[in-house]
Scaffold this motif. Structure first.
Motif, PDB file in Angstrom:
ATOM      1  N   ALA A   1       0.817  -1.214   0.000  1.00 22.49           N
ATOM      2  CA  ALA A   1       0.000   0.000   0.000  1.00 22.49           C
ATOM      3  C   ALA A   1       0.852   1.265   0.000  1.00 22.49           C
ATOM      4  O   ALA A   1       0.539   2.237  -0.691  1.00 22.49           O
ATOM      5  CB  ALA A   1      -0.939   0.002   1.209  1.00 22.49           C
ATOM      6  N   PHE A   2       1.946   1.249   0.778  1.00 23.67           N
ATOM      7  CA  PHE A   2       2.751   2.460   0.944  1.00 23.67           C
ATOM      8  C   PHE A   2       4.236   2.253   0.679  1.00 23.67           C
ATOM      9  O   PHE A   2       4.971   3.214   0.490  1.00 23.67           O
ATOM     10  CB  PHE A   2       2.592   3.010   2.373  1.00 23.67           C
ATOM     11  CG  PHE A   2       1.181   3.374   2.720  1.00 23.67           C
ATOM     12  CD1 PHE A   2       0.616   4.553   2.253  1.00 23.67           C
ATOM     13  CD2 PHE A   2       0.408   2.537   3.505  1.00 23.67           C
ATOM     14  CE1 PHE A   2      -0.690   4.888   2.571  1.00 23.67           C
ATOM     15  CE2 PHE A   2      -0.897   2.858   3.829  1.00 23.67           C
ATOM     16  CZ  PHE A   2      -1.456   4.040   3.357  1.00 23.67           C
ATOM     17  N   GLY A   3       4.702   1.022   0.699  1.00 19.68           N
ATOM     18  CA  GLY A   3       6.127   0.751   0.554  1.00 19.68           C
ATOM     19  C   GLY A   3       6.651   1.072  -0.831  1.00 19.68           C
ATOM     20  O   GLY A   3       5.892   1.154  -1.801  1.00 19.68           O
ATOM     21  N   PRO A   4       7.965   1.241  -0.950  1.00 24.05           N
ATOM     22  CA  PRO A   4       8.555   1.650  -2.227  1.00 24.05           C
ATOM     23  C   PRO A   4       8.666   0.542  -3.256  1.00 24.05           C
ATOM     24  O   PRO A   4       8.921   0.806  -4.427  1.00 24.05           O
ATOM     25  CB  PRO A   4       9.951   2.151  -1.812  1.00 24.05           C
ATOM     26  CG  PRO A   4      10.280   1.357  -0.589  1.00 24.05           C
ATOM     27  CD  PRO A   4       8.974   1.153   0.125  1.00 24.05           C
ATOM     28  N   LYS A   5       8.490  -0.736  -2.851  1.00 27.91           N
ATOM     29  CA  LYS A   5       8.706  -1.854  -3.772  1.00 27.91           C
ATOM     30  C   LYS A   5       7.548  -2.856  -3.712  1.00 27.91           C
ATOM     31  O   LYS A   5       7.745  -4.025  -3.334  1.00 27.91           O
ATOM     32  CB  LYS A   5      10.021  -2.549  -3.447  1.00 27.91           C
ATOM     33  CG  LYS A   5      11.245  -1.653  -3.550  1.00 27.91           C
ATOM     34  CD  LYS A   5      12.497  -2.400  -3.097  1.00 27.91           C
ATOM     35  CE  LYS A   5      13.715  -1.489  -3.121  1.00 27.91           C
ATOM     36  NZ  LYS A   5      14.915  -2.187  -2.588  1.00 27.91           N
ATOM     37  N   PRO A   6       6.359  -2.445  -4.076  1.00 28.40           N
ATOM     38  CA  PRO A   6       5.226  -3.377  -3.986  1.00 28.40           C
ATOM     39  C   PRO A   6       5.374  -4.598  -4.880  1.00 28.40           C
ATOM     40  O   PRO A   6       5.032  -5.714  -4.479  1.00 28.40           O
ATOM     41  CB  PRO A   6       4.025  -2.513  -4.397  1.00 28.40           C
ATOM     42  CG  PRO A   6       4.607  -1.385  -5.173  1.00 28.40           C
ATOM     43  CD  PRO A   6       5.946  -1.122  -4.583  1.00 28.40           C
TER      44      PRO A   6
END
Length: 347
Positions: free
Chosen positions: A320-325
């Motif tokens: 949802a918010f992380g840099p590497k979904p």
């Protein structure tokens, strides 16, 4: 229903996963579905997102498994205009109250949104802010509120949620908002499962199925285990649910964090004994925010629980918010495929 021989991998829809091309890639690298949280945004917005996910999944020949995650009773520190964070000092008391405060009263007078939370507190209880950034110990109760002593120097963030670390802590599993959302979800026919927050006993599942009515067979009911009360009633909850979710985020905050491994083990055992699926959730792959491969602890943690029969893995912040979904889903799928039950002899 899913099973442990081919565990599901869900990503959480959020700012990092809202674009069509990102969603397409998530499905291509191994996601089998998505979680949409009704804690944020309107039901209509979540329905629009569900249609987007289904459209993209079907274009790839998939039928994505969509989970509607109900909020439950979530108490928050009230937002204060112009204030994003409030410095607090170890041992310097702050007053938690339901009353509206003036700007000049900060930092010693902080309101919360649900006054009944104050009534349930006892001297010695510990209030946990957010994901555990700050602990406040109750030292006095009075007509003006609850006086608390911060257990460390830190920052209190108005608008963040709060939990209470005590065995009897029981946020309502179904609020009026949840009942309204569930009725809309039931009529929309866009989801495969509904996740019920703060399940404390089988009555919470009974109420959910009653609200679903004749459509109760069409929507799987997932019981999120997030409190000690839920742990204490695992057997009866597992008998009535389609799946248990080890919601490790809140579970590690409302109970002693050192007990978390045993509690997840208990969830796994209860699910197995009752032939109920169970799902692993929270901080599965957050190491990718800093590193190019999962942390060694994450690799071992996920491999262990998948080999113990987890039928699904729920990614939250990572997607949802992380840099590497995309990398997060890909890494989870690789570990899941390596250690799922039918592959164990080959590992």
């Amino acid at each position: 229903m899913w099973n442990a021989r081919y565990p599901q991998v869900w990503f959480t829809y959020g700012p990092q996963t809202k674009d069509d091309e990102v969603i397409r890639r998530l499905f291509e690298v191994g996601a089998t579905g998505a979680r949409l949280t009704f804690s944020y945004g309107s039901p209509e917005l979540q329905f629009e997102r569900a249609r987007q996910l289904s459209r993209i999944g079907r274009s790839l020949g998939l039928e994505p498994y969509l989970v509607a995650d109900l909020q439950g009773e979530k108490c928050r520190f009230s937002k204060i205009e112009g204030i994003d964070e409030i410095p607090v000092r170890n041992g310097k008391p702050v007053l938690i109250t339901s009353e509206k405060v003036e700007l000049t009263d900060i930092p010693f007078h902080i309101p919360i949104q649900i006054p009944s939370y104050l009534d349930a507190l006892d001297i010695g209880d510990v209030i946990v802010e957010g994901d555990g950034a700050l602990l406040l110990k109750v030292i006095e109760k009075g007509p003006d509120g609850v006086l608390c002593s911060p257990q460390s120097d830190g920052l209190l963030h108005p608008g963040r949620g709060l939990l209470v670390r005590k065995p009897s802590f029981r946020p309502a599993s179904m609020t009026e908002k949840d009942r309204s959302d569930l009725r809309l979800i039931n009529r929309a026919h866009l989801f495969d499962a509904v996740a019920v927050s703060f399940v404390g006993d089988s009555n919470d599942i009974h109420e959910t199925r009653k609200l679903l009515g004749e459509n109760s067979d069409a929507l799987s009911v997932v019981a999120k285990i997030e409190t000690e009360l839920g742990i204490n009633n695992l057997d009866s909850i597992a008998k009535e649910s389609d799946a248990l979710m080890a919601a490790r985020g809140d579970l590690a905050l409302t109970t002693r964090w050192v007990d978390l491994y045993k509690q997840v083990s208990d969830i796994s055992c209860a699910a197995r004994q009752n032939r109920t699926a169970w799902i692993l959730a929270t901080q599965v792959m957050e190491g990718l925010e800093r590193f190019v491969i999962p942390t060694r602890a994450e690799i071992c943690d996920l491999a262990h629980w998948v080999s113990q029969g987890a039928a699904g893995v729920m990614l939250s912040y990572e997607t949802a918010f992380g840099p590497k979904p995309i990398d997060s889903v890909k890494a989870v799928r690789e570990i899941v495929d390596c250690y799922r039950l039918e592959s164990r002899e080959a590992v």
